[in-house]
Design a protein around this motif. Structure first.
Motif, short mmCIF file in Angstrom:
data_model
loop_
_atom_site.label_atom_id
_atom_site.label_comp_id
_atom_site.label_asym_id
_atom_site.label_seq_id
_atom_site.Cartn_x
_atom_site.Cartn_y
_atom_site.Cartn_z
N ASP A 15 50.05 41.96 42.98
CA ASP A 15 49.33 42.02 44.26
C ASP A 15 49.00 40.62 44.76
O ASP A 15 49.12 40.33 45.96
N THR A 16 48.60 39.75 43.85
CA THR A 16 48.29 38.36 44.22
C THR A 16 49.53 37.67 44.74
O THR A 16 49.47 36.96 45.76
N GLU A 17 50.63 37.88 44.08
CA GLU A 17 51.88 37.25 44.52
C GLU A 17 52.28 37.74 45.91
O GLU A 17 52.76 36.97 46.74
N ARG A 18 52.05 39.03 46.20
CA ARG A 18 52.34 39.55 47.54
C ARG A 18 51.47 38.87 48.60
O ARG A 18 51.93 38.60 49.71
N LYS A 87 37.25 48.93 48.34
CA LYS A 87 38.51 49.31 49.01
C LYS A 87 38.35 49.35 50.52
O LYS A 87 39.31 49.16 51.25
N SER A 88 37.14 49.59 50.96
CA SER A 88 36.89 49.71 52.39
C SER A 88 36.90 48.33 53.05
O SER A 88 36.98 47.31 52.38
N SER A 89 36.79 48.32 54.35
CA SER A 89 36.71 47.04 55.06
C SER A 89 35.26 46.65 55.36
O SER A 89 35.02 45.76 56.18
N ASN A 146 33.28 48.58 30.72
CA ASN A 146 34.20 48.21 29.65
C ASN A 146 35.30 47.30 30.21
O ASN A 146 35.35 47.03 31.41
N LEU A 147 36.20 46.86 29.34
CA LEU A 147 37.22 45.90 29.74
C LEU A 147 38.19 46.49 30.78
O LEU A 147 38.54 45.81 31.74
N GLU A 148 38.59 47.73 30.61
CA GLU A 148 39.52 48.32 31.57
C GLU A 148 38.90 48.37 32.97
O GLU A 148 39.56 48.04 33.96
N ARG A 149 37.65 48.75 33.07
CA ARG A 149 37.02 48.81 34.39
C ARG A 149 36.74 47.41 34.93
O ARG A 149 36.65 47.22 36.15
N ALA A 150 36.62 46.42 34.06
CA ALA A 150 36.52 45.03 34.52
C ALA A 150 37.80 44.65 35.27
O ALA A 150 37.74 44.10 36.38
N VAL A 151 38.93 44.99 34.69
CA VAL A 151 40.21 44.68 35.35
C VAL A 151 40.33 45.47 36.65
O VAL A 151 40.77 44.93 37.67
N ASP A 152 39.91 46.73 36.62
CA ASP A 152 39.88 47.52 37.87
C ASP A 152 39.07 46.80 38.94
O ASP A 152 39.46 46.75 40.10
N SER A 153 37.93 46.25 38.54
CA SER A 153 37.08 45.59 39.53
C SER A 153 37.76 44.36 40.11
O SER A 153 37.59 44.05 41.29
N PHE A 154 38.56 43.65 39.30
CA PHE A 154 39.30 42.50 39.82
C PHE A 154 40.31 42.98 40.88
O PHE A 154 40.47 42.35 41.92
N ILE A 155 40.97 44.10 40.60
CA ILE A 155 41.94 44.66 41.55
C ILE A 155 41.25 45.01 42.87
O ILE A 155 41.70 44.62 43.95
N TYR A 156 40.14 45.74 42.77
CA TYR A 156 39.46 46.20 43.99
C TYR A 156 38.77 45.05 44.72
O TYR A 156 38.68 45.06 45.95
N GLN A 158 39.95 42.05 44.89
CA GLN A 158 41.04 41.39 45.62
C GLN A 158 41.43 42.21 46.85
O GLN A 158 41.63 41.65 47.93
N ILE A 159 41.52 43.54 46.70
CA ILE A 159 41.82 44.40 47.85
C ILE A 159 40.79 44.17 48.95
O ILE A 159 41.13 44.06 50.13
N HIS A 160 39.52 44.10 48.54
CA HIS A 160 38.44 43.87 49.51
C HIS A 160 38.69 42.59 50.31
O HIS A 160 38.53 42.55 51.53
N HIS A 161 39.11 41.54 49.62
CA HIS A 161 39.30 40.26 50.29
C HIS A 161 40.61 40.18 51.06
O HIS A 161 40.76 39.31 51.93
N VAL A 162 41.56 41.07 50.78
CA VAL A 162 42.76 41.13 51.61
C VAL A 162 42.36 41.52 53.03
O VAL A 162 42.90 40.98 54.01
N HIS A 163 41.37 42.42 53.16
CA HIS A 163 40.86 42.77 54.49
C HIS A 163 40.35 41.50 55.19
O HIS A 163 40.61 41.29 56.37
#
Length: 174
Positions: A15-18, A87-89, A146-156, A158-163
């Motif tokens: 996603d970052t590369e995109r 995820k929202s704007s 937990n660690l998995e949700r930490a990574v989820d938060s990084f994804i979301y 980043q999505i937030h800042h794409v807006h």
């Protein structure tokens, strides 16, 4: 579960590369333009700063080992709600400790961010399986996770800042 974490880290990097690909051909001057608040490069610096601060927190927290609290459904629900907001704007201010991102050249922040991501991957690779259900991360809105949700938060996050990046591009006429 580590397989899922690694897949999410792969997605985050793709996603970052995109995002970077979407900026090809835009001048450094435009990428640095702060006429409408943060520049696009400052958004990247903010994302990197947030991930770096999160990694440092997790590296310290993991020292507690088995004393780390176990995750619960409540933690999952709170993070899910936070991710829906991300995820929202919708707009809101960054936490004070990462609210004034520095200015870098695009190639500098790309390099710094790549180093951060490499360190996060190494942390995930070395993270003990028996602690995958432990609360090692603390999100400003989502609370301990937990660690998995930490990574989820990084994804979301980043999505937030794409807006935000898209708003900036539009304001700059790009």
């Amino acid at each position: 579960m580590k397989f899922a974490i690694n897949n999410k880290l792969k997605r985050l990097n793709e996603d970052t590369e995109r995002i970077f690909t979407s900026l090809v051909g835009i001048s450094e001057e435009k990428l640095q333009d702060q006429s409408y608040g943060w520049s696009i490069v400052q958004v990247f610096a903010h994302l990197n700063d947030a991930e770096t601060a999160s990694l440092k927190y997790m590296q310290k927290k993991v020292q507690a080992g088995d004393k780390m609290q176990k995750t619960s459904a409540g933690n999952a629900i709170r993070m899910w709600l936070t991710n829906q907001a991300l995820k929202s704007s919708l707009k809101w201010g960054a936490p004070s400790y990462i609210s004034n991102p520095p200015t870098y050249r695009l190639d500098e922040i790309k390099s710094k961010w790549a180093e951060t991501r490499k360190a996060i991957q190494q942390f995930a690779d070395e993270y003990p399986e028996q602690w995958l259900n432990r609360l090692v991360y603390k999100h400003p809105m989502g609370g301990r996770q937990n660690l998995e949700r930490a990574v989820d938060s990084f994804i979301y996050h980043q999505i937030h800042h794409v807006h935000q990046i898209n708003r900036i591009k539009k304001q700059l006429g790009l």
